[in-house]
Motif scaffolding. Structure first.
Motif, PDB file in Angstrom:
ATOM      1  N   ALA A 215      26.289  53.062  49.516  1.00 48.15           N
ATOM      2  CA  ALA A 215      27.271  51.786  49.747  1.00 48.15           C
ATOM      3  C   ALA A 215      27.342  51.283  50.370  1.00 48.15           C
ATOM      4  O   ALA A 215      26.554  51.462  51.467  1.00 48.15           O
ATOM      5  CB  ALA A 215      28.464  52.415  49.933  1.00 48.15           C
ATOM      6  N   PRO A 216      26.888  49.853  49.881  1.00 43.48           N
ATOM      7  CA  PRO A 216      26.507  49.110  51.864  1.00 43.48           C
ATOM      8  C   PRO A 216      27.330  49.173  52.912  1.00 43.48           C
ATOM      9  O   PRO A 216      29.004  49.485  52.610  1.00 43.48           O
ATOM     10  CB  PRO A 216      26.413  47.739  50.987  1.00 43.48           C
ATOM     11  N   THR A 217      26.833  48.529  52.974  1.00 40.68           N
ATOM     12  CA  THR A 217      27.669  48.378  54.633  1.00 40.68           C
ATOM     13  C   THR A 217      27.726  46.972  54.490  1.00 40.68           C
ATOM     14  O   THR A 217      27.358  46.348  53.861  1.00 40.68           O
ATOM     15  CB  THR A 217      26.627  48.554  55.982  1.00 40.68           C
ATOM     16  N   ASP A 218      28.609  46.795  55.647  1.00 37.11           N
ATOM     17  CA  ASP A 218      29.480  45.152  55.807  1.00 37.11           C
ATOM     18  C   ASP A 218      27.772  44.380  55.348  1.00 37.11           C
ATOM     19  O   ASP A 218      28.185  43.148  55.157  1.00 37.11           O
ATOM     20  CB  ASP A 218      30.135  44.896  56.933  1.00 37.11           C
ATOM     21  N   GLU A 219      27.286  44.613  56.139  1.00 35.50           N
ATOM     22  CA  GLU A 219      25.956  43.647  56.702  1.00 35.50           C
ATOM     23  C   GLU A 219      25.259  43.924  55.212  1.00 35.50           C
ATOM     24  O   GLU A 219      24.756  42.386  54.714  1.00 35.50           O
ATOM     25  CB  GLU A 219      25.430  44.561  57.400  1.00 35.50           C
ATOM     26  N   GLY A 220      24.603  45.092  54.464  1.00 38.27           N
ATOM     27  CA  GLY A 220      24.356  45.304  53.122  1.00 38.27           C
ATOM     28  C   GLY A 220      25.451  44.024  52.445  1.00 38.27           C
ATOM     29  O   GLY A 220      24.355  44.028  51.649  1.00 38.27           O
ATOM     30  N   GLN A 221      26.645  44.084  52.139  1.00 34.62           N
ATOM     31  CA  GLN A 221      27.338  43.309  51.808  1.00 34.62           C
ATOM     32  C   GLN A 221      26.612  41.412  51.851  1.00 34.62           C
ATOM     33  O   GLN A 221      26.527  41.437  50.600  1.00 34.62           O
ATOM     34  CB  GLN A 221      28.665  43.584  51.724  1.00 34.62           C
ATOM     35  N   ARG A 222      26.766  41.546  52.778  1.00 34.51           N
ATOM     36  CA  ARG A 222      26.373  40.309  53.325  1.00 34.51           C
ATOM     37  C   ARG A 222      25.025  39.827  52.945  1.00 34.51           C
ATOM     38  O   ARG A 222      24.508  38.589  52.260  1.00 34.51           O
ATOM     39  CB  ARG A 222      27.190  39.894  54.511  1.00 34.51           C
ATOM     40  N   THR A 223      24.144  40.665  52.731  1.00 32.86           N
ATOM     41  CA  THR A 223      23.134  40.487  52.236  1.00 32.86           C
ATOM     42  C   THR A 223      22.576  39.816  50.688  1.00 32.86           C
ATOM     43  O   THR A 223      21.674  39.745  49.937  1.00 32.86           O
ATOM     44  CB  THR A 223      21.995  41.297  53.027  1.00 32.86           C
ATOM     45  N   ALA A 224      23.502  41.357  50.684  1.00 30.85           N
ATOM     46  CA  ALA A 224      23.843  41.111  48.805  1.00 30.85           C
ATOM     47  C   ALA A 224      24.411  39.571  48.114  1.00 30.85           C
ATOM     48  O   ALA A 224      23.856  39.393  46.974  1.00 30.85           O
ATOM     49  CB  ALA A 224      24.171  42.176  48.016  1.00 30.85           C
ATOM     50  N   GLU A 225      25.310  39.224  48.697  1.00 31.42           N
ATOM     51  CA  GLU A 225      25.829  38.079  48.587  1.00 31.42           C
ATOM     52  C   GLU A 225      24.522  36.634  49.381  1.00 31.42           C
ATOM     53  O   GLU A 225      24.906  36.094  48.211  1.00 31.42           O
ATOM     54  CB  GLU A 225      27.315  38.141  49.144  1.00 31.42           C
ATOM     55  N   GLN A 226      24.441  37.002  49.927  1.00 28.13           N
ATOM     56  CA  GLN A 226      22.957  36.062  50.461  1.00 28.13           C
ATOM     57  C   GLN A 226      22.106  35.873  49.241  1.00 28.13           C
ATOM     58  O   GLN A 226      21.694  34.731  49.473  1.00 28.13           O
ATOM     59  CB  GLN A 226      22.118  36.033  51.661  1.00 28.13           C
ATOM     60  N   LEU A 227      21.691  36.669  48.674  1.00 25.95           N
ATOM     61  CA  LEU A 227      20.465  37.201  47.879  1.00 25.95           C
ATOM     62  C   LEU A 227      21.032  36.376  47.007  1.00 25.95           C
ATOM     63  O   LEU A 227      20.309  35.383  45.968  1.00 25.95           O
ATOM     64  CB  LEU A 227      20.010  38.653  47.680  1.00 25.95           C
ATOM     65  N   SER A 228      21.997  36.370  46.209  1.00 24.31           N
ATOM     66  CA  SER A 228      22.472  36.318  44.831  1.00 24.31           C
ATOM     67  C   SER A 228      22.891  34.665  44.954  1.00 24.31           C
ATOM     68  O   SER A 228      22.388  34.430  44.247  1.00 24.31           O
ATOM     69  CB  SER A 228      24.154  37.024  44.530  1.00 24.31           C
ATOM     70  N   ALA A 229      23.438  34.382  46.383  1.00 27.66           N
ATOM     71  CA  ALA A 229      23.645  32.739  46.568  1.00 27.66           C
ATOM     72  C   ALA A 229      22.388  32.414  46.227  1.00 27.66           C
ATOM     73  O   ALA A 229      21.842  31.411  45.772  1.00 27.66           O
ATOM     74  CB  ALA A 229      24.212  32.652  47.044  1.00 27.66           C
ATOM     75  N   SER A 230      21.195  32.971  46.798  1.00 30.66           N
ATOM     76  CA  SER A 230      19.845  31.981  46.711  1.00 30.66           C
ATOM     77  C   SER A 230      19.122  31.928  45.671  1.00 30.66           C
ATOM     78  O   SER A 230      17.958  31.606  45.294  1.00 30.66           O
ATOM     79  CB  SER A 230      19.024  32.808  47.912  1.00 30.66           C
ATOM     80  N   LEU A 231      19.283  32.492  44.232  1.00 32.11           N
ATOM     81  CA  LEU A 231      18.576  32.649  42.900  1.00 32.11           C
ATOM     82  C   LEU A 231      19.645  31.853  42.017  1.00 32.11           C
ATOM     83  O   LEU A 231      20.318  31.469  41.439  1.00 32.11           O
ATOM     84  CB  LEU A 231      19.128  34.263  42.760  1.00 32.11           C
TER      85      LEU A 231
END
Length: 143
Positions: free
Chosen positions: A96-112
């Protein structure tokens, strides 16, 4: 059924291939911005949607579970994911993602932006039709 030599079908296949290549290039670039490999970013994105057992991650990536262990170890060492017991079967570990992992995944998605920007130029009806055609090509049930 479309013939293999159908020029229109061949052109569509080429265009889909170009979209896939551009998507992967942008995804790799976005991952690198976060000091991740494309595969690490993909795992993080999968886990942001839902915690998964390692075996299911391997199935989604179409690789051996031992490969996933190494990917998870690197993500875990960066504080982006954690392993926790499955509440339904304590013998199984969920990633499972940590809070930081969740934020990173959201940033990745937003940058595509590669696909999102051109899709924004299509009407809602065109985007809906494209979505339905792609779902049909992939054998998904209609929504």
């Amino acid at each position: 059924m479309t013939s293999r030599a159908d020029p229109l079908a061949l052109e569509v296949v080429e265009l889909i291939g170009t979209v896939v290549v551009r998507y992967h290039e942008e995804y790799e670039h976005a991952a690198a911005e976060h000091s991740l490999t494309g595969t690490q970013a993909r795992v993080l994105s999968l886990l942001a949607a839902e915690p998964l057992p390692m075996r299911r991650i391997a199935q989604r990536l179409k690789c051996e579970p031992s490969n996933v262990t190494g990917i998870m170890d690197r993500l875990e060492s960066r504080g982006l994911v954690e392993r926790r017991p499955d509440p339904n079967d304590r013998r199984v570990k969920l990633a499972a993602p940590t809070d930081e992992g969740q934020r990173t995944a959201e940033q990745l998605s937003a940058s595509l932006n590669f696909a999102r920007e051109p899709l924004g130029e299509l009407t809602v009806a065109q985007r809906t039709m494209l979505k339905e055609l792609l779902r049909q090509m992939l054998g998904f049930a209609p929504e």
